[in-house]
Design an enzyme around this catalytic site. Structure first.
Site, PDB file in Angstrom:
ATOM      1  N   SER A 110      90.988  55.379  62.573  1.00  0.00           N
ATOM      2  CA  SER A 110      90.992  56.317  61.443  1.00  0.00           C
ATOM      3  C   SER A 110      92.063  57.386  61.602  1.00  0.00           C
ATOM      4  O   SER A 110      92.047  58.145  62.568  1.00  0.00           O
ATOM      5  CB  SER A 110      89.644  57.051  61.343  1.00  0.00           C
ATOM      6  OG  SER A 110      88.666  56.211  60.833  1.00  0.00           O
ATOM      7  N   HIS A 156      92.871  54.114  55.850  1.00  0.00           N
ATOM      8  CA  HIS A 156      93.253  52.850  56.493  1.00  0.00           C
ATOM      9  C   HIS A 156      94.182  52.085  55.546  1.00  0.00           C
ATOM     10  O   HIS A 156      93.799  51.789  54.425  1.00  0.00           O
ATOM     11  CB  HIS A 156      92.016  51.986  56.780  1.00  0.00           C
ATOM     12  CG  HIS A 156      91.137  52.529  57.870  1.00  0.00           C
ATOM     13  ND1 HIS A 156      91.030  51.940  59.095  1.00  0.00           N
ATOM     14  CD2 HIS A 156      90.346  53.621  57.899  1.00  0.00           C
ATOM     15  CE1 HIS A 156      90.196  52.644  59.845  1.00  0.00           C
ATOM     16  NE2 HIS A 156      89.753  53.667  59.137  1.00  0.00           N
ATOM     17  N   HIS A 165      85.413  47.091  59.632  1.00  0.00           N
ATOM     18  CA  HIS A 165      84.184  47.646  60.209  1.00  0.00           C
ATOM     19  C   HIS A 165      82.961  46.887  59.718  1.00  0.00           C
ATOM     20  O   HIS A 165      82.933  46.417  58.584  1.00  0.00           O
ATOM     21  CB  HIS A 165      84.020  49.113  59.798  1.00  0.00           C
ATOM     22  CG  HIS A 165      85.171  49.985  60.151  1.00  0.00           C
ATOM     23  ND1 HIS A 165      86.279  50.095  59.357  1.00  0.00           N
ATOM     24  CD2 HIS A 165      85.391  50.782  61.236  1.00  0.00           C
ATOM     25  CE1 HIS A 165      87.143  50.935  59.924  1.00  0.00           C
ATOM     26  NE2 HIS A 165      86.629  51.353  61.061  1.00  0.00           N
ATOM     27  N   TYR A 198      80.296  48.329  58.938  1.00  0.00           N
ATOM     28  CA  TYR A 198      79.678  49.093  57.832  1.00  0.00           C
ATOM     29  C   TYR A 198      80.288  48.798  56.471  1.00  0.00           C
ATOM     30  O   TYR A 198      79.730  49.141  55.436  1.00  0.00           O
ATOM     31  CB  TYR A 198      79.690  50.606  58.115  1.00  0.00           C
ATOM     32  CG  TYR A 198      81.050  51.255  58.197  1.00  0.00           C
ATOM     33  CD1 TYR A 198      81.833  51.467  57.060  1.00  0.00           C
ATOM     34  CD2 TYR A 198      81.553  51.684  59.417  1.00  0.00           C
ATOM     35  CE1 TYR A 198      83.065  52.070  57.130  1.00  0.00           C
ATOM     36  CE2 TYR A 198      82.788  52.294  59.509  1.00  0.00           C
ATOM     37  CZ  TYR A 198      83.539  52.479  58.363  1.00  0.00           C
ATOM     38  OH  TYR A 198      84.774  53.075  58.461  1.00  0.00           O
ATOM     39  N   GLU A 199      81.451  48.150  56.462  1.00  0.00           N
ATOM     40  CA  GLU A 199      82.037  47.768  55.181  1.00  0.00           C
ATOM     41  C   GLU A 199      81.332  46.543  54.600  1.00  0.00           C
ATOM     42  O   GLU A 199      81.587  46.153  53.464  1.00  0.00           O
ATOM     43  CB  GLU A 199      83.527  47.449  55.347  1.00  0.00           C
ATOM     44  CG  GLU A 199      84.372  48.655  55.675  1.00  0.00           C
ATOM     45  CD  GLU A 199      85.816  48.269  55.970  1.00  0.00           C
ATOM     46  OE1 GLU A 199      86.595  48.194  55.022  1.00  0.00           O
ATOM     47  OE2 GLU A 199      86.143  48.028  57.147  1.00  0.00           O
ATOM     48  N   ALA A 259      88.539  57.074  66.263  1.00  0.00           N
ATOM     49  CA  ALA A 259      88.064  58.449  66.148  1.00  0.00           C
ATOM     50  C   ALA A 259      86.584  58.410  66.509  1.00  0.00           C
ATOM     51  O   ALA A 259      85.866  57.531  66.040  1.00  0.00           O
ATOM     52  CB  ALA A 259      88.250  58.934  64.718  1.00  0.00           C
ATOM     53  N   MET A 316      81.981  53.958  65.243  1.00  0.00           N
ATOM     54  CA  MET A 316      81.511  52.805  64.462  1.00  0.00           C
ATOM     55  C   MET A 316      82.453  51.609  64.549  1.00  0.00           C
ATOM     56  O   MET A 316      82.516  50.788  63.635  1.00  0.00           O
ATOM     57  CB  MET A 316      81.340  53.216  62.994  1.00  0.00           C
ATOM     58  CG  MET A 316      80.386  54.372  62.792  1.00  0.00           C
ATOM     59  SD  MET A 316      80.410  54.938  61.087  1.00  0.00           S
ATOM     60  CE  MET A 316      79.479  56.487  61.247  1.00  0.00           C
ATOM     61  N   SER A 317      83.208  51.514  65.657  1.00  0.00           N
ATOM     62  CA  SER A 317      84.181  50.422  65.734  1.00  0.00           C
ATOM     63  C   SER A 317      84.403  50.004  67.182  1.00  0.00           C
ATOM     64  O   SER A 317      83.581  50.276  68.044  1.00  0.00           O
ATOM     65  CB  SER A 317      85.512  50.901  65.129  1.00  0.00           C
ATOM     66  OG  SER A 317      86.084  51.899  65.938  1.00  0.00           O
ATOM     67  N   ASN A 368      85.137  65.256  66.350  1.00  0.00           N
ATOM     68  CA  ASN A 368      84.051  66.191  66.015  1.00  0.00           C
ATOM     69  C   ASN A 368      83.040  66.159  67.148  1.00  0.00           C
ATOM     70  O   ASN A 368      83.036  65.229  67.951  1.00  0.00           O
ATOM     71  CB  ASN A 368      83.384  65.790  64.690  1.00  0.00           C
ATOM     72  CG  ASN A 368      82.775  64.398  64.748  1.00  0.00           C
ATOM     73  OD1 ASN A 368      83.496  63.400  64.809  1.00  0.00           O
ATOM     74  ND2 ASN A 368      81.469  64.334  64.764  1.00  0.00           N
ATOM     75  N   HIS A 401      83.495  63.099  57.120  1.00  0.00           N
ATOM     76  CA  HIS A 401      84.691  62.279  57.319  1.00  0.00           C
ATOM     77  C   HIS A 401      85.977  63.093  57.167  1.00  0.00           C
ATOM     78  O   HIS A 401      86.971  62.831  57.830  1.00  0.00           O
ATOM     79  CB  HIS A 401      84.671  61.103  56.330  1.00  0.00           C
ATOM     80  CG  HIS A 401      85.690  60.042  56.634  1.00  0.00           C
ATOM     81  ND1 HIS A 401      85.720  59.369  57.843  1.00  0.00           N
ATOM     82  CD2 HIS A 401      86.717  59.540  55.899  1.00  0.00           C
ATOM     83  CE1 HIS A 401      86.731  58.496  57.824  1.00  0.00           C
ATOM     84  NE2 HIS A 401      87.342  58.589  56.664  1.00  0.00           N
TER      85      HIS A 401
END
Ligand SMILES: *[C@@H]1O[C@H](CO)[C@@H](O)[C@H](O)[C@H]1NC(C)=O
Length: 289
Positions: A40, A71, A93, A95-96, A123, A226-227, A250, A264
């Site tokens: 990201s 992306h 990902h 989540y996609e 990230a 998440m990756s 973060n 995000h």
């Protein structure tokens, strides 16, 4: 707008990977030994390549397409410090809506292109109290949390042409590359914000609850994202050496009285400010591989 990932075939044959690799080899003279997955907001790395050949994901046979803001969705072949590389500008990902076989499709293609080393960036949220926003964490190990529930790209029939049925993961993150990146970071004055730790993957797309963050800390995770883990599993399966680097964008919220919220935009903002350092680090590293 979202690709109909769920209707995409989740199983690919050796011939599919081969067809993609052969197609790519016909698009470029480059024969990269290093592949870089840009996380990201870290796609700027690919812009630094010289003698570039850019191929949009949608043009590539069998390749999935990326749907996340930030992306780009293209493969960039070119040289970084005179080394031939291929960069994924935009990754896939879970989540996609893609299954893990789709998420990891490019890795076996890279292997067939002759790639030997994978550098993967992401990230991540900092779980370790001693981490600060903007720190760069070398991944020394991972926790495949979705894997506990069966989400592992190596599930299903094993193709021995790629790797063994039960691949070792205790050495997933190459010790030599980790030492090298530390050395390069010291040389560049990045040592102060360099960390090393355990990356835990969650499926997302919702950020973690406070209770979940506490759980992940208890499990020994230093950062959460998440990756990365699916890609690393497939890369190791087919024998690539792996270096993983997380940018801590973060700090996760661990206090019920805190008014803070993960978002995000914050991730993209922090990424922007430390991107230069991370890019310099990766490009110097590439010259030493
Ligand atoms: C947090 O990171 C520091 C510095 O890398 C490390 O020494 C420490 O063990 C980590 N803390 C936990 C709880 O893992």
């Amino acid at each position: 707008m979202e690709a109909a990932a769920s209707s995409t075939s989740s199983r690919y044959s050796y011939e599919d990977y081969k067809e993609t690799a052969d197609w790519l080899l016909a698009q470029t003279e480059q024969r990269p030994k290093v592949a870089i997955i840009c996380g990201s907001g870290l796609g700027g790395l690919a812009d630094q390549l010289l003698d570039r050949t850019v191929v949009k994901y949608e043009e590539i046979p069998h390749f999935p397409t990326s749907t996340v803001p930030g992306h780009a969705g293209q493969l960039v072949f070119g040289t970084l410090q005179d080394r031939e590389c291929v960069c994924m500008q935009g990754r896939f990902h879970v989540y996609e809506g893609y299954d893990v076989n789709t998420v990891t499709y490019p890795l076996r293609v890279f292997s067939l292109l002759g790639v030997e080393t994978l550098i993967v960036t992401n990230a991540a949220g900092g779980l370790n109290d001693s981490f600060a926003v903007g720190d760069i964490m070398i991944i020394k190990d991972h926790i495949n949390l979705p894997g506990f529930a069966g989400t592992n790209p190596l599930c299903g029939p094993n193709d021995d042409r790629f790797g063994v049925r039960f691949p070792c993961m205790s050495d997933a993150y190459d010790r030599e590359l980790r030492a090298l990146v530390k050395q390069v970071a010291e040389e560049q004055g990045c040592g102060d914000f360099l960390q090393e730790g355990v990356y835990c993957m969650v499926a997302g797309p919702s950020y973690e609850t406070i209770a979940e963050c506490k759980l992940l800390q208890t499990l020994g995770a230093d950062a959460v994202g998440m990756s990365t883990v699916p890609e690393v599993l497939v890369a190791r399966h087919c024998g690539l050496r792996v270096l993983g680097v997380s940018l801590i964008t973060n700090k996760v919220v661990l206090d019920y009285d805190s008014g803070e919220k993960a978002n995000h935009e914050e991730v993209l903002k922090t990424t922007k400010s430390r991107t230069q350092d991370l890019q310099r680090l990766v490009s110097s590293l590439v010259s030493k591989i």
